[in-house]
Write a protein that holds these residues in place. Structure first.
Motif, PDB file in Angstrom:
ATOM      1  N   ALA A   1      18.620  34.767 -25.859  1.00 46.92           N
ATOM      2  CA  ALA A   1      17.667  33.720 -26.211  1.00 46.92           C
ATOM      3  C   ALA A   1      17.570  32.676 -25.098  1.00 46.92           C
ATOM      4  CB  ALA A   1      18.071  33.040 -27.516  1.00 46.92           C
ATOM      5  N   GLY A   2      18.524  32.689 -24.186  1.00 44.32           N
ATOM      6  CA  GLY A   2      18.532  31.735 -23.080  1.00 44.32           C
ATOM      7  C   GLY A   2      17.714  32.215 -21.908  1.00 44.32           C
ATOM      8  N   ASP A   3      17.715  31.418 -20.861  1.00 46.36           N
ATOM      9  CA  ASP A   3      16.992  31.763 -19.637  1.00 46.36           C
ATOM     10  C   ASP A   3      17.881  32.501 -18.643  1.00 46.36           C
ATOM     11  OD1 ASP A   3      14.633  30.501 -20.480  1.00 46.36           O
ATOM     12  OD2 ASP A   3      15.385  28.560 -19.805  1.00 46.36           O
ATOM     13  N   ARG A   4      19.182  32.367 -18.828  1.00 43.96           N
ATOM     14  CA  ARG A   4      20.124  32.925 -17.865  1.00 43.96           C
ATOM     15  C   ARG A   4      21.407  33.305 -18.602  1.00 43.96           C
ATOM     16  NH1 ARG A   4      22.366  29.142 -13.028  1.00 43.96           N
ATOM     17  NH2 ARG A   4      23.901  30.574 -12.207  1.00 43.96           N
ATOM     18  N   ILE A   5      21.988  34.422 -18.222  1.00 50.65           N
ATOM     19  CA  ILE A   5      23.253  34.864 -18.798  1.00 50.65           C
ATOM     20  C   ILE A   5      24.269  34.964 -17.667  1.00 50.65           C
ATOM     21  CG2 ILE A   5      24.497  36.706 -19.976  1.00 50.65           C
ATOM     22  CD1 ILE A   5      21.854  37.489 -21.316  1.00 50.65           C
ATOM     23  N   VAL A   6      25.351  34.217 -17.805  1.00 49.42           N
ATOM     24  CA  VAL A   6      26.469  34.298 -16.874  1.00 49.42           C
ATOM     25  C   VAL A   6      27.623  34.898 -17.665  1.00 49.42           C
ATOM     26  CG1 VAL A   6      28.055  33.020 -15.383  1.00 49.42           C
ATOM     27  CG2 VAL A   6      25.671  32.265 -15.602  1.00 49.42           C
ATOM     28  N   GLU A   7      28.042  36.093 -17.259  1.00 53.36           N
ATOM     29  CA  GLU A   7      29.123  36.781 -17.972  1.00 53.36           C
ATOM     30  C   GLU A   7      30.443  36.542 -17.256  1.00 53.36           C
ATOM     31  OE1 GLU A   7      30.398  41.294 -19.355  1.00 53.36           O
ATOM     32  OE2 GLU A   7      28.470  40.975 -18.366  1.00 53.36           O
ATOM     33  N   LEU A   8      31.442  36.149 -18.051  1.00 50.02           N
ATOM     34  CA  LEU A   8      32.776  35.910 -17.524  1.00 50.02           C
ATOM     35  C   LEU A   8      33.740  36.955 -18.070  1.00 50.02           C
ATOM     36  CD1 LEU A   8      33.018  32.051 -18.145  1.00 50.02           C
ATOM     37  CD2 LEU A   8      32.419  33.198 -16.015  1.00 50.02           C
ATOM     38  N   ARG A   9      34.667  37.356 -17.243  1.00 50.87           N
ATOM     39  CA  ARG A   9      35.747  38.235 -17.682  1.00 50.87           C
ATOM     40  C   ARG A   9      37.011  37.779 -16.972  1.00 50.87           C
ATOM     41  NH1 ARG A   9      33.766  43.237 -16.632  1.00 50.87           N
ATOM     42  NH2 ARG A   9      32.570  43.048 -18.540  1.00 50.87           N
ATOM     43  N   ASP A  10      38.032  37.489 -17.759  1.00 51.37           N
ATOM     44  CA  ASP A  10      39.305  37.019 -17.213  1.00 51.37           C
ATOM     45  C   ASP A  10      39.120  35.800 -16.307  1.00 51.37           C
ATOM     46  OD1 ASP A  10      40.640  39.099 -18.544  1.00 51.37           O
ATOM     47  OD2 ASP A  10      40.291  40.479 -16.867  1.00 51.37           O
ATOM     48  N   GLY A  11      38.213  34.911 -16.720  1.00 46.67           N
ATOM     49  CA  GLY A  11      38.001  33.667 -15.994  1.00 46.67           C
ATOM     50  C   GLY A  11      37.169  33.790 -14.736  1.00 46.67           C
ATOM     51  N   ARG A  12      36.604  34.947 -14.487  1.00 46.64           N
ATOM     52  CA  ARG A  12      35.791  35.156 -13.284  1.00 46.64           C
ATOM     53  C   ARG A  12      34.373  35.578 -13.661  1.00 46.64           C
ATOM     54  NH1 ARG A  12      39.040  35.032  -8.886  1.00 46.64           N
ATOM     55  NH2 ARG A  12      41.203  35.633  -9.146  1.00 46.64           N
ATOM     56  N   ILE A  13      33.411  35.144 -12.875  1.00 50.81           N
ATOM     57  CA  ILE A  13      32.018  35.543 -13.087  1.00 50.81           C
ATOM     58  C   ILE A  13      31.868  36.995 -12.645  1.00 50.81           C
ATOM     59  CG2 ILE A  13      29.622  35.179 -12.376  1.00 50.81           C
ATOM     60  CD1 ILE A  13      30.322  32.195 -12.021  1.00 50.81           C
ATOM     61  N   VAL A  14      31.404  37.837 -13.565  1.00 46.08           N
ATOM     62  CA  VAL A  14      31.175  39.243 -13.242  1.00 46.08           C
ATOM     63  C   VAL A  14      29.689  39.586 -13.223  1.00 46.08           C
ATOM     64  CG1 VAL A  14      33.435  40.009 -14.053  1.00 46.08           C
ATOM     65  CG2 VAL A  14      31.494  40.009 -15.633  1.00 46.08           C
ATOM     66  N   SER A  15      28.867  38.697 -13.749  1.00 45.66           N
ATOM     67  CA  SER A  15      27.429  38.935 -13.773  1.00 45.66           C
ATOM     68  C   SER A  15      26.711  37.605 -13.943  1.00 45.66           C
ATOM     69  CB  SER A  15      27.082  39.866 -14.944  1.00 45.66           C
ATOM     70  OG  SER A  15      25.691  39.991 -15.092  1.00 45.66           O
ATOM     71  N   ASP A  16      25.592  37.472 -13.262  1.00 39.47           N
ATOM     72  CA  ASP A  16      24.753  36.273 -13.362  1.00 39.47           C
ATOM     73  C   ASP A  16      23.314  36.747 -13.247  1.00 39.47           C
ATOM     74  OD1 ASP A  16      23.389  33.872 -13.145  1.00 39.47           O
ATOM     75  OD2 ASP A  16      24.689  33.054 -11.590  1.00 39.47           O
ATOM     76  N   GLN A  17      22.585  36.681 -14.355  1.00 39.08           N
ATOM     77  CA  GLN A  17      21.233  37.219 -14.342  1.00 39.08           C
ATOM     78  C   GLN A  17      20.265  36.355 -15.136  1.00 39.08           C
ATOM     79  OE1 GLN A  17      21.654  41.128 -16.010  1.00 39.08           O
ATOM     80  NE2 GLN A  17      22.557  40.374 -17.897  1.00 39.08           N
ATOM     81  N   SER A  18      19.020  36.369 -14.721  1.00 38.55           N
ATOM     82  CA  SER A  18      17.949  35.702 -15.466  1.00 38.55           C
ATOM     83  C   SER A  18      17.521  36.608 -16.608  1.00 38.55           C
ATOM     84  CB  SER A  18      16.747  35.436 -14.560  1.00 38.55           C
ATOM     85  OG  SER A  18      17.092  34.517 -13.556  1.00 38.55           O
ATOM     86  N   VAL A  19      17.027  36.007 -17.676  1.00 42.12           N
ATOM     87  CA  VAL A  19      16.528  36.754 -18.816  1.00 42.12           C
ATOM     88  C   VAL A  19      15.005  36.705 -18.768  1.00 42.12           C
ATOM     89  CG1 VAL A  19      16.468  36.980 -21.325  1.00 42.12           C
ATOM     90  CG2 VAL A  19      18.549  36.153 -20.196  1.00 42.12           C
ATOM     91  N   PRO A  20      14.356  37.843 -18.512  1.00 44.81           N
ATOM     92  CA  PRO A  20      12.881  37.850 -18.496  1.00 44.81           C
ATOM     93  C   PRO A  20      12.335  37.431 -19.867  1.00 44.81           C
ATOM     94  CG  PRO A  20      13.772  39.896 -17.608  1.00 44.81           C
ATOM     95  CD  PRO A  20      14.915  39.143 -18.221  1.00 44.81           C
ATOM     96  N   ALA A  21      11.219  36.729 -19.856  1.00 46.11           N
ATOM     97  CA  ALA A  21      10.631  36.224 -21.109  1.00 46.11           C
ATOM     98  C   ALA A  21      10.413  37.346 -22.124  1.00 46.11           C
ATOM     99  CB  ALA A  21       9.316  35.511 -20.813  1.00 46.11           C
TER     100      ALA A  21
END
Length: 128
Positions: A99-119
């Motif tokens: 539902a957001g504009d961007r998803i930042v996925e964390l695993r074990d305290g580290r960023i593993v993915s950073d992506q925009s969410v298309p409308a």
């Protein structure tokens, strides 16, 4: 009141925000008289009263049924768009995250993915 602001403008703003989240008729109810979804909507209205630049939402749909969860996500989206507020939401629910504009996925305290969410990928969030 905690901010020392008790003027009529703040009271009117609080009443308007409760109406925005669909709770105008519940303004005199106590917390124990509200459902989980109503409590979440009150929390969003309360957060917006002081016109913050940022709202931190920790699992805002975690204890809600799917329909109420969509309503809460719609309110958070409205906060972003209508009140010029940034919402940072922490969730394990991928549908809620979309539902957001961007998803930042964390695993074990580290960023593993950073992506925009298309409308087109956003779920239909029901407004209040």
């Amino acid at each position: 009141m905690l901010e020392g602001r008790t003027n009529d403008n703040d009271r009117q703003r609080a009443e308007r925000l409760l109406a925005e989240v669909g709770l105008r008729e519940r303004t005199r109810h106590r917390l124990h008289q509200l459902s989980g979804g109503e409590m979440q909507r009150v929390a969003i209205a309360r957060a917006l009263v002081l016109e913050p630049k940022l709202i931190l939402a920790d699992e805002p749909t975690g204890n809600l049924d799917s329909a109420t969860g969509k309503t809460v996500l719609g309110l958070l989206r409205s906060a972003c768009e209508g009140h010029r507020t940034t919402v940072v939401m922490v969730t394990h629910d991928l549908q809620a995250a979309r539902a957001g504009d961007r998803i930042v996925e964390l695993r074990d305290g580290r960023i593993v993915s950073d992506q925009s969410v298309p409308a087109g990928d956003k779920p239909n969030a029901a407004p209040a």
